[in-house]
Motif scaffolding. Sequence first.
Motif, short mmCIF file in Angstrom:
data_model
loop_
_atom_site.label_atom_id
_atom_site.label_comp_id
_atom_site.label_asym_id
_atom_site.label_seq_id
_atom_site.Cartn_x
_atom_site.Cartn_y
_atom_site.Cartn_z
N HIS A 25 0.87 -1.19 0.00
CA HIS A 25 0.00 0.00 0.00
C HIS A 25 0.90 1.24 0.00
N HIS A 57 -4.32 5.91 -5.64
CA HIS A 57 -5.78 5.99 -5.60
C HIS A 57 -6.32 5.85 -7.03
N GLU A 99 -5.52 1.45 -5.00
CA GLU A 99 -6.46 1.59 -3.89
C GLU A 99 -7.74 2.14 -4.48
N SER A 122 -11.21 0.56 -0.22
CA SER A 122 -11.31 1.47 0.93
C SER A 122 -12.54 2.36 0.82
N HIS A 124 -13.59 6.01 1.50
CA HIS A 124 -13.18 7.39 1.82
C HIS A 124 -14.37 8.34 1.69
N HIS A 181 -7.62 -0.01 5.62
CA HIS A 181 -7.89 0.72 6.87
C HIS A 181 -9.33 0.63 7.40
N ASP A 257 0.71 2.46 3.99
CA ASP A 257 -0.08 3.47 3.28
C ASP A 257 0.78 4.71 3.04
ZN LIG Z 1 -7.11 5.09 1.95
#
Ligand SMILES: [Zn+2]
Length: 304
Positions: A25, A57, A99, A122, A124, A181, A257
Motif C-alpha cells: 500500500h 488511488h 487503492e 477502501s 473514503h 484501513h 499506506d
Molecule cells: Zn485510503
Amino acid sequence: VVDKGCDAPSNLKIYLHKKMWPTYHLHTSYCDGKNTVAEWAAVLRQNGVPAAGLSSHAPLPEALARPWAMKSSNLEAYFAEIRQAAATADKLQLYAGLEADYVAGFTAPGAFAHLADYTIGSIHILGLLADGTPWEVDMSTTLFKRGVQEIFDLDYCKAVCAYFGATRDMIGLSPPVLVGHLDKIKIHNRPDPLFDETAPWYREQVMETLHAIREKDLILEVNTRGLYQNKTDTAYPSRWILEEALRLNIRIALSSDAHRLEELHAWFAETAGWLEAMGYRELTVLKDGVWQPMPFTKSGLKWT
Ligand SMILES: [Zn+2]
Ligand SMILES: [Zn+2]
C-alpha cells in the motif's frame, strides 16, 4: 545510512533500516503520493525489499472527483511505468496495484480488478453532502460532523453503521483483494470521542464486517498510517479487532499506506511486535503472483 544504488536519484535521503518487509500500500505521484514510481522502485531495492506493490488511488467518476485520486487519463501510463520499473527491478518483485474506492452507485474495486495485479478496497467517501459535493469521511472532523448533520441528522451511530455497512456492501458486491484501513473513521474520536468504540452496536458492526471478510477470504490490511500521523494510538484496525480477526482465521497484510519514501516501513517493527504478542505468526504477501502466508517476527518477515 545513505546507501544510494547506482541509479537512485541523487536527492534521495534513505534513512530506512534494511528489513525484509514486503508491503503493498504505497502511493505515487500519480495520485497524492509525493514520489515517483522510479523513486519508489529505487528505495525498495536499496532496502532489500523482496516484493512490494504500488497502489495509487484509482480514478473516481466525475461526480466524485477529488484531488487525491488519479486522473482516468493517467491510468494507462501508471501501469506502463510500473511494468517498466518492474522489468528492470532486479531481485525486487514490483506489483501494480490500486487503492480503489467503494461508493454505492458510483464506483467499486471490481471495476479495476482486470487492470491491476490487486486492489485495496477502501471507504473514503460516504455519499454526497447537501451541496452535492462528496462527503469524505477521513478528512477533518469538521467535515465529518457536517456530513453526519446533513445526511444522518447528527446521529453518529447511524453514520458509523453506514460506514461499516458500505464496507460490507463492497465485500459482498465488488470485493477487493485487501480491505483497507477498516476502522479509519475512529480518527474522529480524538481528542474528544464522537462515538463509543466499546459500545455493543459498534462491536457488532465490526464483527459483522469481519465475518464478511472471512466469508470471502479477503485479506485484512493492518495499516500503520494513523500511528505515524499521530491520529491514533493503534493501527487500523484496533487491537481488539485484530484479536477477533485472528480467532476468525482472517489473513492479514502489513501496510504503511506511505505517501512519501520515509514512511515506507513506519511503525512496522512496533506493529509486528504487537501482532506477534497477540499470537499472529504469519503475514500474507504477494510472491510470484500468488498471495501466500509467510512467517514473521518483529524484526522482519522471513522471505522464503
Ligand atoms: Zn485510503
Ligand atoms: Zn492509501
